[in-house]
Design an enzyme around this catalytic site. Structure first.
Site, PDB file in Angstrom:
ATOM      1  N   HIS A 297     -49.470   0.716  -3.034  1.00 27.56           N
ATOM      2  CA  HIS A 297     -48.998   0.261  -3.750  1.00 27.56           C
ATOM      3  C   HIS A 297     -49.199   0.689  -5.387  1.00 27.56           C
ATOM      4  CE1 HIS A 297     -49.101  -3.788  -1.625  1.00 27.56           C
ATOM      5  NE2 HIS A 297     -48.127  -3.070  -1.279  1.00 27.56           N
TER       6      HIS A 297
ATOM      7  N   CYS B 134     -37.070   7.130 -18.507  1.00 27.77           N
ATOM      8  CA  CYS B 134     -36.324   8.217 -19.450  1.00 27.77           C
ATOM      9  C   CYS B 134     -36.358   9.523 -18.639  1.00 27.77           C
ATOM     10  CB  CYS B 134     -36.904   8.343 -20.768  1.00 27.77           C
ATOM     11  SG  CYS B 134     -38.650   8.883 -20.757  1.00 27.77           S
TER      12      CYS B 134
ATOM     13  N   CYS C  39     -44.592   5.744 -23.849  1.00 28.53           N
ATOM     14  CA  CYS C  39     -44.235   6.832 -23.075  1.00 28.53           C
ATOM     15  C   CYS C  39     -44.323   8.020 -24.253  1.00 28.53           C
ATOM     16  CB  CYS C  39     -42.562   6.819 -22.610  1.00 28.53           C
ATOM     17  SG  CYS C  39     -41.993   8.271 -22.003  1.00 28.53           S
TER      18      CYS C  39
END
Length: 260
Positions: A103, A115, A143
């Site tokens: 998981h 992206c 990010c």
């Protein structure tokens, strides 16, 4: 497995609310919070939950049962298959390449916007959480490529955007290892710890891996039954049971393994 280290038990709404009282007031269950939609709709709420867990898992010391398993793995071929996302096996000393996390892991992040940024480590990422409201304060993890909100690289409920690449490498290595054992005529013993039936991924893997030998030891306080009839179920906690089994295993082990 993690409960014996002091980690909260998320099974059942009452248990979850005892660990996180603010969510009782909001009427939110674990399954509702562990939903990727919150990172887009209310990232402060989402990161309040996951940021608190990230810090908790970083600071929790694995219980002595992890050390027992680690020592067994040094004496015999052994690998770990887990649905836990807490990284406790690695924290206990297991090498990352012998732990298959089906998981994902809270210790790795992915871009919410997709992206193309590869999954990256959460090391050094700190999330400030107001424990009264369980909301995260900005700035939130972002990010490094596009600046969009980041999310844990965890398979959540109803998750269509999880990036499985990192986990898949370890899962494929795990399956290749099992195939090599079968080719060599080795019958593995499987020790299953605390795997429930609500999300039965680990239980199914354990039963499949032990099907030829019948050597399944299911250690589970709530659901120890071995319904397919091949193995032993122990209705007991993980840590105390591993510590009790350790001298028996050591006494039956003739010598350390020559390879892993």
């Amino acid at each position: 497995m993690g409960v014996d280290s002091g980690l909260p038990d998320f099974r059942g709404t009452e248990g979850f609310w005892r660990a996180y009282p603010p969510y009782r007031a909001l009427g939110l269950a674990f399954e509702e919070l562990a939903d990727p939609v919150h990172f887009a709709d209310d990232p402060g709420l989402a990161w309040g939950f996951y940021g608190h867990r990230l810090e908790l898992y970083r600071t929790t010391v694995p219980h002595a049962g992890f050390g027992v398993l680690l020592e067994w793995s040094r004496r015999r071929q052994a690998r770990v298959f887990t649905s836990n996302v807490d990284g406790q096996f690695q924290r206990a000393g297991f090498a990352d390449d012998v732990v298959a996390e089906c998981h994902g892991s809270i210790h790795h992040l992915q871009c919410l916007a997709g992206c193309g940024q590869p999954v990256w480590s959460a090391d050094g990422v700190a999330v400030q959480v107001d424990t009264a409201t369980m909301r995260a304060d900005p700035p939130l993890p972002a990010c490094p490529r596009c600046g969009a909100v980041a999310r844990p690289n965890i398979l959540m409920f109803g998750d269509r955007s999880w990036e499985p690449g990192r986990s898949q490498v370890a899962l494929e290595a795990h399956q290749a290892w099992l195939r090599s054992l079968r080719a060599e005529g080795v019958r593995p013993a499987v020790v299953e710890l605390g795997a429930g039936t609500a999300v039965p991924t680990v239980r199914r893997q354990a039963e499949l891996a032990s099907a030829a030998s019948g050597a399944l030891v299911r250690i589970n306080v709530r659901e120890p039954e071995v319904r397919h009839g091949r193995g032993v179920g122990l209705a007991a906690a993980a840590a105390q049971t591993l510590l009790a089994l350790d001298p028996l295993v050591r006494g039956a082990d003739p010598a350390p393994a020559t390879r892993r």
